[in-house]
Design a protein around this motif. Structure first.
Motif, PDB file in Angstrom:
ATOM      1  N   GLY A 237       0.774  -1.233   0.000  1.00 34.46           N
ATOM      2  CA  GLY A 237       0.000   0.000   0.000  1.00 34.46           C
ATOM      3  C   GLY A 237       0.803   1.280   0.000  1.00 34.46           C
ATOM      4  N   VAL A 238       2.035   1.232  -0.516  1.00 35.76           N
ATOM      5  CA  VAL A 238       2.854   2.444  -0.577  1.00 35.76           C
ATOM      6  C   VAL A 238       3.237   2.738  -2.021  1.00 35.76           C
ATOM      7  CG1 VAL A 238       3.814   2.004   1.710  1.00 35.76           C
ATOM      8  CG2 VAL A 238       5.091   1.274  -0.329  1.00 35.76           C
ATOM      9  N   ILE A 239       3.703   3.954  -2.233  1.00 37.43           N
ATOM     10  CA  ILE A 239       4.326   4.308  -3.507  1.00 37.43           C
ATOM     11  C   ILE A 239       5.824   4.313  -3.263  1.00 37.43           C
ATOM     12  CG2 ILE A 239       4.533   6.010  -5.342  1.00 37.43           C
ATOM     13  CD1 ILE A 239       1.752   6.985  -4.654  1.00 37.43           C
ATOM     14  N   TYR A 240       6.519   3.407  -3.916  1.00 28.77           N
ATOM     15  CA  TYR A 240       7.938   3.171  -3.662  1.00 28.77           C
ATOM     16  C   TYR A 240       8.715   3.552  -4.911  1.00 28.77           C
ATOM     17  CZ  TYR A 240      12.001   0.755  -1.646  1.00 28.77           C
ATOM     18  OH  TYR A 240      13.209   0.450  -1.106  1.00 28.77           O
ATOM     19  N   GLY A 241       9.591   4.526  -4.779  1.00 27.02           N
ATOM     20  CA  GLY A 241      10.346   5.017  -5.923  1.00 27.02           C
ATOM     21  C   GLY A 241      11.741   4.432  -5.976  1.00 27.02           C
ATOM     22  N   ILE A 242      12.121   3.952  -7.149  1.00 26.55           N
ATOM     23  CA  ILE A 242      13.501   3.560  -7.405  1.00 26.55           C
ATOM     24  C   ILE A 242      14.101   4.645  -8.275  1.00 26.55           C
ATOM     25  CG2 ILE A 242      15.037   1.843  -8.435  1.00 26.55           C
ATOM     26  CD1 ILE A 242      12.986  -0.268  -7.884  1.00 26.55           C
ATOM     27  N   ILE A 243      15.044   5.403  -7.705  1.00 24.72           N
ATOM     28  CA  ILE A 243      15.616   6.527  -8.409  1.00 24.72           C
ATOM     29  C   ILE A 243      17.099   6.280  -8.670  1.00 24.72           C
ATOM     30  CG2 ILE A 243      13.935   8.115  -7.403  1.00 24.72           C
ATOM     31  CD1 ILE A 243      16.133   9.114  -5.516  1.00 24.72           C
ATOM     32  N   GLY A 244      17.652   7.067  -9.560  1.00 27.67           N
ATOM     33  CA  GLY A 244      19.064   6.939  -9.865  1.00 27.67           C
ATOM     34  C   GLY A 244      19.367   7.474 -11.243  1.00 27.67           C
ATOM     35  N   PRO A 245      20.646   7.719 -11.546  1.00 31.07           N
ATOM     36  CA  PRO A 245      21.022   8.223 -12.863  1.00 31.07           C
ATOM     37  C   PRO A 245      20.729   7.193 -13.945  1.00 31.07           C
ATOM     38  CG  PRO A 245      22.928   8.100 -11.351  1.00 31.07           C
ATOM     39  CD  PRO A 245      21.780   7.487 -10.657  1.00 31.07           C
ATOM     40  N   ASN A 246      20.733   7.644 -15.188  1.00 28.80           N
ATOM     41  CA  ASN A 246      20.598   6.715 -16.308  1.00 28.80           C
ATOM     42  C   ASN A 246      21.720   5.689 -16.254  1.00 28.80           C
ATOM     43  OD1 ASN A 246      18.340   8.000 -17.406  1.00 28.80           O
ATOM     44  ND2 ASN A 246      19.604   9.454 -18.538  1.00 28.80           N
TER      45      ASN A 246
ATOM     46  N   HIS B 278      14.158   9.110 -13.148  1.00 26.36           N
ATOM     47  CA  HIS B 278      15.325   9.941 -12.853  1.00 26.36           C
ATOM     48  C   HIS B 278      14.902  11.406 -12.732  1.00 26.36           C
ATOM     49  CE1 HIS B 278      15.120   9.910 -17.313  1.00 26.36           C
ATOM     50  NE2 HIS B 278      15.482  11.162 -17.195  1.00 26.36           N
ATOM     51  N   VAL B 279      13.588  11.658 -12.705  1.00 27.36           N
ATOM     52  CA  VAL B 279      13.052  13.011 -12.534  1.00 27.36           C
ATOM     53  C   VAL B 279      12.655  13.175 -11.070  1.00 27.36           C
ATOM     54  CG1 VAL B 279      11.321  14.684 -13.271  1.00 27.36           C
ATOM     55  CG2 VAL B 279      12.237  13.020 -14.910  1.00 27.36           C
ATOM     56  N   MET B 280      13.442  13.922 -10.319  1.00 30.18           N
ATOM     57  CA  MET B 280      13.285  13.985  -8.874  1.00 30.18           C
ATOM     58  C   MET B 280      12.004  14.683  -8.433  1.00 30.18           C
ATOM     59  SD  MET B 280      15.671  12.202  -7.745  1.00 30.18           S
ATOM     60  CE  MET B 280      15.389  11.270  -9.264  1.00 30.18           C
TER      61      MET B 280
END
Length: 310
Positions: free
Chosen positions: A28-37, A188-190
């Motif tokens: 039930g969460v929104i989990y972001g995987i972020i990082g550079p290309n 990759h868009v913060m």
């Protein structure tokens, strides 16, 4: 834990794409995987989807290894979009829902609601190739959620969408979260990640460098940031005593200051040269955390034991 990745690793031709990555994604969460290309985000998602098999490690959903039955519980929108362009919108939606185990009679009942919702009702019996790129993207998003999945996995979901359609998709994602669906998305868009995510993992060089709730991640990096709106040329601000870094945006400037900096003195030094419309001491933006962490060698972080598990 709803979805768990335990020390997964993947190499391609001797190059490590994902290196012993562990994640725990609550329900039930929104989990972001972020990082550079090129950081390993898409490879991680493809391993979760069982498209790419990890060289080592395990992926479990509610304690059971992810297997064939997982595909009917997930809605997956890859970065590389693809629809059968000679099919009509109605045909493609029913067909893709059937692949997820949904009867045609059931999906037919939901078609009109979703086509109306995304502004494509008038195209119901037209071929996919008649749609613009943005329309096709909205259509593919709807085909991803039509079978009411428990978990939604989105890879660069907002790429190519205009602001109105970004807001439309965001609203639907938030509705799914309120319905206790789990949403995992990479970007990759913060700005997108900061607005949407409850939890974040940042990958750099195939390794995890940040992992935690958005609130905890931002608080860990302190409150040594200032946002200011000014009239005039603010180029001189970067050289003022106590200013560690200055980042200019279209509508404001963000400063990172040294610990113990006299903010009143800094405010006066700026006000002596330009008109200040706003001066706020804030938590660092996710954008600046991203920039700072992306510059750090993840191997050095590993040696120093400084991965941000918060």
């Amino acid at each position: 834990m709803f979805l768990k990745l335990d020390r997964i690793r993947k190499e391609f031709n001797g190059k490590v794409a994902v290196d012993d990555l562990s994640l725990e994604v609550p329900r039930g969460v929104i989990y972001g995987i972020i990082g550079p290309n090129g950081a390993g985000k898409t490879t991680t998602i493809r391993m979760i989807m069982n498209i790419t098999i990890p060289d080592s490690g395990s992926i479990t959903l509610e304690g059971a290894r992810v297997g064939k039955g997982f595909t009917n519980r997930v809605g997956y929108l890859p970065e590389e979009r693809g629809l059968y362009k000679k099919m009509t919108l109605q045909e493609i939606m029913i067909y893709l829902a059937e692949l997820k185990g949904m009867a045609a009679s059931e999906s037919s009942k939901k078609l009109d609601y979703w086509l109306e919702r995304i502004g494509l009702m008038e195209y119901k019996n037209k071929k996919v190739e008649e749609l613009s790129k943005g329309m096709q993207q909205k259509l593919q998003f709807v085909t991803t959620i039509l079978h009411d999945p428990d978990i939604l996995i989105l890879d660069e979901i907002f790429s190519g969408l205009d602001p109105l359609n970004i807001e439309l998709i965001k609203d639907i994602i938030m509705e799914m979260k309120r319905a206790e669906k789990t949403i995992l998305f990479s970007t990759h868009v913060m700005e997108q990640a900061e607005k949407l995510c409850d939890h974040l993992c940042m990958i750099s060089g195939g390794k995890k460098v940040i992992d935690g709730t958005l609130t905890d991640v931002k608080s860990q990096f302190g409150k040594n940031s200032i946002q200011i709106d000014i009239e005039g040329d603010g180029g001189f601000i970067s050289s003022l005593p106590g200013v560690k870094k200055m980042t200019e945006f279209n509508n404001y400037i963000e400063l990172h200051i040294e610990d113990g900096t006299d903010t009143n003195g800094l405010l006066k030094a700026i006000a002596d040269k330009v008109l200040i419309r706003r001066f706020d001491i804030v938590e660092p933006s996710l954008y600046d955390i991203f920039i700072d962490m992306a510059k750090i060698d993840p191997l050095e972080l590993e040696r120093e034991g400084e991965v941000a598990n918060v």
